[in-house]
Write an enzyme that holds these catalytic residues in place. Structure first.
Site, PDB file in Angstrom:
ATOM      1  N   HIS A   1      90.100   8.460  86.958  1.00 29.57           N
ATOM      2  CA  HIS A   1      91.346   7.879  86.468  1.00 29.57           C
ATOM      3  C   HIS A   1      91.173   7.442  85.018  1.00 29.57           C
ATOM      4  O   HIS A   1      90.109   6.966  84.614  1.00 29.57           O
ATOM      5  CB  HIS A   1      91.762   6.676  87.326  1.00 29.57           C
ATOM      6  CG  HIS A   1      93.206   6.347  87.198  1.00 29.57           C
ATOM      7  ND1 HIS A   1      93.740   5.714  86.085  1.00 29.57           N
ATOM      8  CD2 HIS A   1      94.249   6.574  88.041  1.00 29.57           C
ATOM      9  CE1 HIS A   1      95.038   5.567  86.247  1.00 29.57           C
ATOM     10  NE2 HIS A   1      95.378   6.078  87.420  1.00 29.57           N
ATOM     11  N   HIS A   2      92.235   7.623  84.246  1.00 31.54           N
ATOM     12  CA  HIS A   2      92.185   7.248  82.827  1.00 31.54           C
ATOM     13  C   HIS A   2      91.967   5.749  82.639  1.00 31.54           C
ATOM     14  O   HIS A   2      91.494   5.309  81.589  1.00 31.54           O
ATOM     15  CB  HIS A   2      93.482   7.680  82.140  1.00 31.54           C
ATOM     16  CG  HIS A   2      93.280   8.135  80.726  1.00 31.54           C
ATOM     17  ND1 HIS A   2      92.295   7.627  79.906  1.00 31.54           N
ATOM     18  CD2 HIS A   2      93.950   9.056  79.969  1.00 31.54           C
ATOM     19  CE1 HIS A   2      92.362   8.204  78.719  1.00 31.54           C
ATOM     20  NE2 HIS A   2      93.345   9.084  78.739  1.00 31.54           N
ATOM     21  N   ALA A   3      92.295   4.947  83.634  1.00 34.16           N
ATOM     22  CA  ALA A   3      92.036   3.512  83.538  1.00 34.16           C
ATOM     23  C   ALA A   3      90.545   3.213  83.534  1.00 34.16           C
ATOM     24  O   ALA A   3      90.117   2.146  83.085  1.00 34.16           O
ATOM     25  CB  ALA A   3      92.700   2.762  84.700  1.00 34.16           C
TER      26      ALA A   3
ATOM     27  N   ASN B   1      88.161   2.555  77.905  1.00 39.40           N
ATOM     28  CA  ASN B   1      88.907   3.287  76.884  1.00 39.40           C
ATOM     29  C   ASN B   1      88.726   2.584  75.537  1.00 39.40           C
ATOM     30  O   ASN B   1      88.993   1.382  75.430  1.00 39.40           O
ATOM     31  CB  ASN B   1      90.393   3.334  77.243  1.00 39.40           C
ATOM     32  CG  ASN B   1      90.676   4.262  78.409  1.00 39.40           C
ATOM     33  OD1 ASN B   1      90.892   5.451  78.228  1.00 39.40           O
ATOM     34  ND2 ASN B   1      90.666   3.724  79.625  1.00 39.40           N
TER      35      ASN B   1
END
Length: 470
Positions: free
Chosen positions: A137-139, A304
């Protein structure tokens, strides 16, 4: 390694929540020489290597009404077999079948009740090959940290990476008495206190960059099928070019590797608009270009760390050399305008605001129609040398970007050994011509390389030399 998510990390969760058709996962595919090992051996190796990352066994803990940010917590019920899965391609098991399987896997959302990753063993490829797909997941990760997860499965984890060439990693902030600007806003504050004369310049640059980002987000792009609502089905494709050709083109024409890659993307999108009977306009292709602000000592941190730029790619320019020159000039202007610093400042400042305010603001804004940005093109550095996994040579590494928020196409550019690979994830109905998009990128690189070689031999004056001085 428990802790709360940053506003950016949590924002990917909130963006996903606004559209049931969107899965905000990113990934990578390693195509390996076969045959694959026994599944039990694969499971043992993946468990040993991937679980060294603490996020692999942690789940998200959310709080009612978003009163505080979600946080990572150890999963007492973690089961590796929930995350490592097998798939076999139907005959003929060619690249097209692999791409269809990748699209199907990426359509499905990750289960938030479990750690936010999956690993797929894909068998049945032609030419005695198999594949390993990592989906996160991008999170949990941006492109670089997701690439590091994939690299963690390699037999040699000390292979040099192209990540050392990114701006935030290759320049120390002090060299021979000269202090380079940092993308960390805390450093800017310290610099401003120490150097009041420079504080005004920093403030003006950030303000100018913020104004440009705001204007870009408020100005609608020219209507086309490339932006609009995103459905629940995907297509995937890849373009593969020789990294040496791109480097030679960039060197000869006085640009960067990223400029050449974006010019090839622009070439392909221009052709796509023409196929659809649309006239390419100056405002047809505003593009979100993530910029890494990851420092060398944070390469392995799973989170990120990106800022952004929003250039308009010149699909309205017909001549390939003039188009490359326009890309180079626009990227140079965006870099010098303060867009990266403004984006980093805004993300940093958002972490100082009470989380309920930012969470509900992001959720509200993400429900509004997004008509200004058409696509995202992200550059992810990979290993500089060929690598192996479980004794099997990695023949190719394919990146997988996300799509959401009105982006019907997404492109990730990945450098591995002597190849530059473009991975395209697109909305199934909006971009049925994904094969034409990928071949268009390959054709765009080849065209620029031929022009660069011809110009280098002739040394004639004209567009080529004008480009080199631009």
């Amino acid at each position: 390694m428990a802790g709360q998510l940053t506003t950016l990390d949590a924002g990917f969760l909130q963006l996903e929540d606004t559209n049931p058709h969107v899965s905000l996962a990113i990934g990578g595919v390693a195509v390996l020489a076969g045959p694959p090992p026994e599944f039990s051996a694969l499971l043992d190796t993946i468990g040993t290597r991937l679980l060294a990352n603490p996020r692999a066994t942690q789940v998200l803990r959310t709080h009612p009404l978003d009163l505080t940010a979600p946080e990572w917590a150890d999963d007492p019920a973690f089961d590796l077999t929930h995350h490592v899965r097998r798939s076999a391609l139907p005959n003929p098991g060619d690249d097209a079948a692999l791409y269809a399987e990748v699209a199907t896997i990426m359509e499905r959302r990750l289960d938030r009740g479990r750690p936010l990753w999956e690993c797929w063993v894909i068998e049945g490829l032609t030419e005695d090959r198999w594949a390993l797909l990592i989906k996160v997941h991008h999170a949990l990760a941006d492109g670089i940290s997701a690439s590091n997860l994939l690299s963690g499965l390699c037999d040699d984890t000390d292979v040099a990476s192209f990540a050392t060439a990114i701006g935030a990693a290759k320049h120390p902030r002090a060299r021979a008495g000269f202090r380079l600007p940092s993308l960390n806003p805390l450093d800017w504050i310290g610099d401003s206190l120490r150097f009041s004369a420079g504080a005004g310049k920093v403030a003006l640059r950030v303000a100018g960059g913020a104004a440009e980002l705001t204007a870009g987000l408020l100005h609608p792009a020219a209507p086309s099928a490339l932006n609009g609502p995103v459905g629940d089905l995907r297509r995937y494709g890849s373009a593969v070019v020789k990294l040496r050709d791109v480097e030679e083109t960039a060197h000869t024409l006085g640009t960067t590797v990223n400029d050449v890659a974006l010019a090839a993307v622009t070439d392909s999108y221009r052709a796509a608009l023409l196929r659809r009977g649309l006239k390419p306009r100056p405002d047809s292709l505003r593009t979100l270009v993530p910029v890494s602000v990851r420092a060398p000592d944070a390469m392995d941190v799973p989170d990120n760390r990106v800022s952004l730029m929003l250039p308009l790619l010149p699909v309205d320019v017909a001549d390939p050399l003039q188009r490359l020159r326009a890309v180079h000039e626009r990227l140079t202007a965006a870099k010098s305008s303060g867009q990266r610093q403004a984006g980093s400042m805004m993300l940093w400042a958002s972490n100082l605001i009470p989380f309920p305010v930012t969470a509900w603001t992001v959720r509200l804004l993400s429900r509004l129609p997004q008509r200004s940005v058409v696509t995202v093109v992200t550059n992810v550095p990979g290993p500089r040398q060929p690598v192996t996994m479980m004794g099997h040579k990695v023949l190719r590494l394919l990146p997988i970007p996300p799509i959401a928020a009105g982006f019907r196409t997404g492109i990730a550019v990945f450098s591995y050994a002597d190849e530059l690979t473009f991975g395209l994830l697109v909305d199934f109905d909006a971009a049925p011509d994904v094969h034409e998009l990928t071949t268009g990128i390959e054709r765009g690189v080849q065209r620029l390389h031929r022009l660069a070689k011809a110009g280098g031999r002739s040394r004639r004056k004209g567009d080529l030399l004008l480009l080199s001085s631009g």
